[in-house]
Design a protein around this motif. Structure first.
Motif, PDB file in Angstrom:
ATOM      1  N   ALA A  43       0.828  -1.201   0.000  1.00  0.00           N
ATOM      2  CA  ALA A  43       0.000   0.000   0.000  1.00  0.00           C
ATOM      3  C   ALA A  43       0.868   1.258   0.000  1.00  0.00           C
ATOM      4  O   ALA A  43       0.636   2.201  -0.770  1.00  0.00           O
ATOM      5  CB  ALA A  43      -0.929  -0.012   1.212  1.00  0.00           C
ATOM      6  N   ARG A  44       1.883   1.277   0.860  1.00  0.00           N
ATOM      7  CA  ARG A  44       2.771   2.449   0.940  1.00  0.00           C
ATOM      8  C   ARG A  44       3.467   2.700  -0.383  1.00  0.00           C
ATOM      9  O   ARG A  44       3.582   3.850  -0.834  1.00  0.00           O
ATOM     10  CB  ARG A  44       3.807   2.240   2.054  1.00  0.00           C
ATOM     11  N   ARG A  45       3.929   1.646  -1.020  1.00  0.00           N
ATOM     12  CA  ARG A  45       4.642   1.797  -2.288  1.00  0.00           C
ATOM     13  C   ARG A  45       3.721   2.264  -3.412  1.00  0.00           C
ATOM     14  O   ARG A  45       4.199   2.784  -4.426  1.00  0.00           O
ATOM     15  CB  ARG A  45       5.314   0.476  -2.656  1.00  0.00           C
ATOM     16  N   ALA A 165      -7.778 -11.620   1.074  1.00  0.00           N
ATOM     17  CA  ALA A 165      -7.643 -12.522  -0.074  1.00  0.00           C
ATOM     18  C   ALA A 165      -6.946 -11.851  -1.255  1.00  0.00           C
ATOM     19  O   ALA A 165      -6.341 -12.523  -2.086  1.00  0.00           O
ATOM     20  CB  ALA A 165      -9.022 -13.029  -0.508  1.00  0.00           C
ATOM     21  N   SER A 166      -7.018 -10.529  -1.324  1.00  0.00           N
ATOM     22  CA  SER A 166      -6.378  -9.814  -2.436  1.00  0.00           C
ATOM     23  C   SER A 166      -4.862  -9.798  -2.326  1.00  0.00           C
ATOM     24  O   SER A 166      -4.174  -9.500  -3.303  1.00  0.00           O
ATOM     25  CB  SER A 166      -6.892  -8.376  -2.509  1.00  0.00           C
ATOM     26  N   MET A 167      -4.326 -10.092  -1.147  1.00  0.00           N
ATOM     27  CA  MET A 167      -2.878 -10.119  -0.930  1.00  0.00           C
ATOM     28  C   MET A 167      -2.202  -8.823  -1.379  1.00  0.00           C
ATOM     29  O   MET A 167      -1.125  -8.833  -1.954  1.00  0.00           O
ATOM     30  CB  MET A 167      -2.262 -11.315  -1.650  1.00  0.00           C
ATOM     31  N   GLY A 168      -2.866  -7.709  -1.140  1.00  0.00           N
ATOM     32  CA  GLY A 168      -2.308  -6.403  -1.488  1.00  0.00           C
ATOM     33  C   GLY A 168      -2.805  -5.836  -2.794  1.00  0.00           C
ATOM     34  O   GLY A 168      -2.599  -4.649  -3.078  1.00  0.00           O
ATOM     35  N   ALA A 169      -3.462  -6.651  -3.620  1.00  0.00           N
ATOM     36  CA  ALA A 169      -3.929  -6.173  -4.928  1.00  0.00           C
ATOM     37  C   ALA A 169      -5.034  -5.136  -4.805  1.00  0.00           C
ATOM     38  O   ALA A 169      -5.289  -4.398  -5.756  1.00  0.00           O
ATOM     39  CB  ALA A 169      -4.405  -7.348  -5.782  1.00  0.00           C
ATOM     40  N   ILE A 170      -5.687  -5.042  -3.646  1.00  0.00           N
ATOM     41  CA  ILE A 170      -6.676  -3.995  -3.429  1.00  0.00           C
ATOM     42  C   ILE A 170      -6.042  -2.616  -3.618  1.00  0.00           C
ATOM     43  O   ILE A 170      -6.710  -1.653  -3.997  1.00  0.00           O
ATOM     44  CB  ILE A 170      -7.306  -4.109  -2.016  1.00  0.00           C
ATOM     45  N   PHE A 171      -4.737  -2.516  -3.411  1.00  0.00           N
ATOM     46  CA  PHE A 171      -4.029  -1.241  -3.553  1.00  0.00           C
ATOM     47  C   PHE A 171      -3.351  -1.085  -4.912  1.00  0.00           C
ATOM     48  O   PHE A 171      -2.983   0.029  -5.285  1.00  0.00           O
ATOM     49  CB  PHE A 171      -2.986  -1.100  -2.450  1.00  0.00           C
ATOM     50  N   THR A 172      -3.149  -2.179  -5.639  1.00  0.00           N
ATOM     51  CA  THR A 172      -2.398  -2.109  -6.898  1.00  0.00           C
ATOM     52  C   THR A 172      -3.288  -2.143  -8.132  1.00  0.00           C
ATOM     53  O   THR A 172      -2.825  -1.837  -9.232  1.00  0.00           O
ATOM     54  CB  THR A 172      -1.391  -3.272  -6.988  1.00  0.00           C
ATOM     55  N   VAL A 173      -4.546  -2.525  -7.963  1.00  0.00           N
ATOM     56  CA  VAL A 173      -5.453  -2.720  -9.097  1.00  0.00           C
ATOM     57  C   VAL A 173      -6.557  -1.663  -9.079  1.00  0.00           C
ATOM     58  O   VAL A 173      -7.146  -1.388  -8.030  1.00  0.00           O
ATOM     59  CB  VAL A 173      -6.078  -4.132  -9.057  1.00  0.00           C
TER      60      VAL A 173
END
Length: 270
Positions: A43-45, A165-173
């Motif tokens: 998320a920070r990145r 479940a998104s494993m961080g993809a909530i912030f990248t997609v």
């Protein structure tokens, strides 16, 4: 910025953070929870910092955690240190991660989406399982899709289960939400091929005439797509089922089609 230590379960800040596990409170506050150093680092990145950072007071030192604390501090966010037991109460997990954060909900307006940023897009209609939703976000990230568009009454993408479940993809997609009529009107105002995963009057998914930008439409886990939605599609494709099952999991079907579409449009033939 405020930094404090909380040791009581009845503390108002603990209650407020815990309430974010409930959809109505998330919507009221415009915040959602995410946990884990890896997820918060992603998320920070991507330029997202938590409004409130919650740390276990028994955490092990880690350089990424130090960077995260410094970034939240510099941005004027709140930092709370608390016990693992209280952190478990906040996140709803018996064995919580050492760090969690309350983030501002992301803009999901369809009109803000730029369709030219991706050769393919995933579209989920009435997807009810938050695990499937999170998996589709991960798939969108993996294939470099423009984003995921949620149609009609899908699970809340900001629930703890979907975020996890998104494993961080909530912030990248890129994520958008809309009703079917709004989505179809938006789609037809520009370029875009709408492809349905279907069993009705469909052709094999291999070597189908895909064209970018391609919008892959996957329906509800148990009901599939309404007939009217399938009829509105430019192309219907089907995946072969060699065993006794008559269909794949919705998120899995979306992933299989996404890689096939990606290979097709990158080959430049369609």
């Amino acid at each position: 910025m405020t930094r404090r230590h909380i040791s009581g379960f009845s503390n108002p800040a603990v209650k407020a953070l815990r309430s974010l596990r409930d959809k109505k409170h998330r919507r009221r506050e415009g915040l959602f929870l995410a946990e884990g150093l890896r997820l918060l680092t992603d998320a920070r990145r991507c330029g997202h910092l938590p409004r409130t950072l919650v740390l276990s007071d028994r955490r092990d030192p880690h350089p990424l955690l130090i960077e995260l604390e410094s970034a939240v501090d510099a941005a004027g966010g709140d930092i709370i240190e608390t016990t693992p037991e209280i952190l478990a109460k906040i996140t709803g997990k018996d064995n919580p991660q050492a760090v969690a954060g309350a983030f501002a909900e992301l803009d999901t307006a369809l009109e803000a989406v730029d369709r030219t940023t991706g050769k393919l897009w995933l579209v989920a209609q009435d997807l009810r399982d938050p695990g499937n939703l999170g998996t589709m976000l991960r798939t969108a990230d993996a294939v470099g899709a423009g984003g995921l568009i949620l149609i009609d009454d899908c699970a809340d993408p900001f629930s703890a289960e979907a975020v996890r479940a998104s494993m961080g993809a909530i912030f990248t997609v890129r994520l958008a939400q809309a009703g079917w009529a709004e989505f179809l009107d938006w789609l037809r105002r520009g370029e875009g091929q709408l492809v349905a995963a279907s069993l009705r009057d469909a052709q094999p998914y291999r070597n189908a005439p895909y064209a970018a930008p391609c919008f892959i439409l996957v329906g509800n886990e148990s009901q599939g797509l309404p007939a009217a939605y399938e009829n509105a599609c430019d192309l219907r494709v089907t995946l072969p089922m060699r065993g006794r099952a008559d269909s794949l999991n919705a998120a899995v079907a979306g992933a299989v089609l996404a890689y096939e579409v990606l290979a097709s449009v990158e080959a430049g033939g369609n």
